[in-house]
Design an enzyme around this catalytic site. Structure first.
Site, PDB file in Angstrom:
ATOM      1  N   TYR A 270       4.339   5.412  11.374  1.00 43.01           N
ATOM      2  CA  TYR A 270       4.416   3.683  11.694  1.00 43.01           C
ATOM      3  C   TYR A 270       5.397   2.941  10.541  1.00 43.01           C
ATOM      4  CZ  TYR A 270       0.203   3.090   8.680  1.00 43.01           C
ATOM      5  OH  TYR A 270      -0.907   3.378   7.845  1.00 43.01           O
TER       6      TYR A 270
ATOM      7  N   ARG B 283       0.688  -1.749  -0.149  1.00 44.22           N
ATOM      8  CA  ARG B 283       0.137  -0.059   0.588  1.00 44.22           C
ATOM      9  C   ARG B 283       1.217   1.555  -0.501  1.00 44.22           C
ATOM     10  NH1 ARG B 283      -2.171   0.939   5.361  1.00 44.22           N
ATOM     11  NH2 ARG B 283      -0.932   2.414   5.542  1.00 44.22           N
TER      12      ARG B 283
ATOM     13  N   HIS C  36      -3.660   4.407   4.163  1.00 44.81           N
ATOM     14  CA  HIS C  36      -4.413   3.547   4.759  1.00 44.81           C
ATOM     15  C   HIS C  36      -5.542   3.659   4.292  1.00 44.81           C
ATOM     16  CE1 HIS C  36      -7.791   0.227   5.939  1.00 44.81           C
ATOM     17  NE2 HIS C  36      -7.919   1.373   7.088  1.00 44.81           N
TER      18      HIS C  36
HETATM   19  C1  LIG Z   1     -14.414  -6.671  12.242  1.00 50.70           C
HETATM   20  C2  LIG Z   1     -13.897  -5.170  11.980  1.00 50.70           C
HETATM   21  N1  LIG Z   1     -12.957  -4.792  12.927  1.00 50.70           N
HETATM   22  C3  LIG Z   1     -12.250  -3.813  12.499  1.00 50.70           C
HETATM   23  C4  LIG Z   1     -12.573  -2.783  11.547  1.00 50.70           C
HETATM   24  C5  LIG Z   1     -11.251  -1.420  11.577  1.00 50.70           C
HETATM   25  N2  LIG Z   1     -10.530  -1.820  10.236  1.00 50.70           N
HETATM   26  C6  LIG Z   1     -11.282  -1.201   9.355  1.00 50.70           C
HETATM   27  S1  LIG Z   1      -9.647  -1.673   8.233  1.00 50.70           S
HETATM   28  C7  LIG Z   1      -8.953  -2.852   9.351  1.00 50.70           C
HETATM   29  C8  LIG Z   1      -7.751  -2.848   8.458  1.00 50.70           C
HETATM   30  C9  LIG Z   1      -7.722  -4.282   7.333  1.00 50.70           C
HETATM   31  O1  LIG Z   1      -6.595  -4.341   7.439  1.00 50.70           O
HETATM   32  P1  LIG Z   1      -6.019  -5.612   6.008  1.00 50.70           P
HETATM   33  O2  LIG Z   1      -7.094  -6.703   6.294  1.00 50.70           O
HETATM   34  O3  LIG Z   1      -4.765  -5.501   6.111  1.00 50.70           O
HETATM   35  O4  LIG Z   1      -6.971  -4.351   4.706  1.00 50.70           O
HETATM   36  P2  LIG Z   1      -6.348  -3.557   3.999  1.00 50.70           P
HETATM   37  O5  LIG Z   1      -6.872  -2.196   4.555  1.00 50.70           O
HETATM   38  O6  LIG Z   1      -4.968  -2.868   3.838  1.00 50.70           O
HETATM   39  O7  LIG Z   1      -6.666  -2.964   2.616  1.00 50.70           O
HETATM   40  C10 LIG Z   1      -9.425  -2.245  10.673  1.00 50.70           C
HETATM   41  C11 LIG Z   1      -8.624  -3.128  11.475  1.00 50.70           C
HETATM   42  C12 LIG Z   1     -12.975  -2.852  10.453  1.00 50.70           C
HETATM   43  N3  LIG Z   1     -13.487  -2.111   9.710  1.00 50.70           N
HETATM   44  N4  LIG Z   1     -14.036  -3.980  10.887  1.00 50.70           N
END
Ligand SMILES: Cc1ncc(C[n+]2csc(CCOP(=O)(O)OP(=O)(O)O)c2C)c(N)n1
Ligand SMILES: [Mg+2]
Length: 376
Positions: free
Chosen positions: A283, A270, A274
């Site tokens: 970070y 990425r 985020h």
């Molecule tokens: C069940 C849940 N827990 C926490 C969140 C908060 N949250 C939003 S994005 C994220 C990280 C996701 O990371 P990843 O699966 O690696 O996907 P990326 O955003 O890197 O594409 C989190 C923890 C959420 N949306 N849903």
């Protein structure tokens, strides 16, 4: 053991290049692979390049719109274009996709108007569309939830007798590296495996779940998890659009022919934040980002096209102009989206309504009535 001893393995810039399926090096050199050597015509290669450039431009425009206060938030796909275009173009018309909130490139490759999800990010609608109309489920923000929806859908495809032929249907579920730690995702793996569901789990390992690095999700390469669930897993260079296309096409075709699920780990990065609410300089260090910029998915396609003479400067200029025009149009259409009346947010939540929602609606209506002039 002190807290400091909870040492992390080296970060993604310091680790040696992982083993993965690759058909196009960062220098734009075409390499072969015994299992995945796909031939692309020059026209197809130019088409993939065009997709990559257009979605990067649209994504940049959406980020700018958010910065100017026109969108509430935006989840950028910067750096992940190859994973999304490669897998998105590998889908056949009858296949069903289940995205997260970042799959703007897949959406584009499905032939969907890129304006579709913008209402959600502008906050003027709830992001609802007809998943069947586009064979593209709604954006899912609840991490990993869509993998279970996709598994149930894929089991339904089998029950409908749509598996086992060349024109059978296959399902693809997108999720991130962080999502692999969710219970939902692991349950989806179990169910799809034991019911031999026609599903491809496409994990974009972009190295982070917000600020949490991959090392906090797993100590084994993600694709190796698949073996424990009883289906094949493989890792692909997620910045190589040709390899992403080849592995996804094969996994989908295997699934539609009744060979069950597969797990693809697209190893990528990425390059941006985020979301627009995030500050990644808190970070991760600049040198890590720079190391990945050298592996840029668009640059390597351009190098290939230049190297082979499949495209010239006129073509590159036309694509840049087209992307710029698309971005201007997107902007104009976002700015002209009408603001909904405040009470509209209670519509389309449930088909038949609900007592809790009705109560919230009444409370909000009374609250609005306390303002001078009421509300519309
Ligand atoms: C069940 C849940 N827990 C926490 C969140 C908060 N949250 C939003 S994005 C994220 C990280 C996701 O990371 P990843 O699966 O690696 O996907 P990326 O955003 O890197 O594409 C989190 C923890 C959420 N949306 N849903
Ligand atoms: Mg991630």
């Amino acid at each position: 053991m002190s807290k400091g001893d909870l040492a992390r393995p080296p970060g993604p810039d310091a680790r040696p290049e992982p083993e993965f399926v690759q058909l196009l090096t960062p220098d734009g050199e075409r390499v072969s692979h015994p299992d995945y050597d796909v031939d692309f015509t020059d026209e197809e290669l130019r088409g993939l390049y065009r997709d990559l450039v257009v979605i990067r431009k649209l994504d940049a425009e959406a980020t700018a719109l958010q910065r100017q206060g026109e969108l509430g938030i935006w989840a950028s796909l910067l750096g992940q274009e190859a994973a999304q275009v490669g897998s998105g173009r590998a889908l056949r018309a009858q296949d069903m996709a289940f995205p997260t909130y970042r799959e703007h490139g897949v959406l584009y490759c499905r032939g969907i108007d890129p304006i579709m999800p913008l209402g959600l990010f502008r906050g003027v609608d709830q992001g609802g569309w007809d998943p069947n109309a586009h064979k593209f489920n709604m954006y899912t923000i609840v991490i990993g939830a869509q993998t279970l929806h996709a598994t149930g859908y894929a089991m339904g495809v089998t029950m409908d007798g749509k598996v086992g032929t060349d024109d059978g249907e296959a399902v693809i579920a997108y999720f991130g590296d962080g999502a692999t730690s969710q219970g939902d995702v692991n349950e989806a793996f179990v169910w799809s495996s034991v019911f031999n569901a026609p599903i491809v789990f496409f994990c974009q390992n972009n190295q982070y779940a917000i600020s949490e690095p991959l090392e906090r999700q797993t100590r084994v390469p993600l694709y190796q998890r698949a073996a424990g669930f009883g289906f094949p897993g493989l890792r692909v260079d997620g910045n190589d659009v040709l390899a992403c296309y080849a592995v996804t096409r094969k996994a989908l075709d295997d699934a539609r022919h009744g060979q069950g699920p597969a797990f693809i780990e697209a190893y990528t990065y990425r390059m941006g934040a985020h979301t627009t609410s995030d500050d990644p300089t808190r970070y991760r260090i600049a040198s890590e980002v720079e190391a990945w910029q050298a592996k840029d998915p668009i640059l390597r396609m351009r190098r290939l096209l230049e190297r082979t003479g499949a495209a010239d400067d006129t073509f590159f200029g036309e694509v840049a102009d087209e992307a710029a025009r698309d971005a201007v149009q997107l902007r104009e259409r976002v700015l002209s989206m009408p603001d909904p009346a405040p009470m509209e947010m209670f519509e389309h939540v449930y088909a038949e309504g609900s007592p809790v929602l009705a109560e919230q609606r009444d409370t909000f209506e009374k609250y609005l009535a306390t303002f001078e002039g009421g509300h519309s």
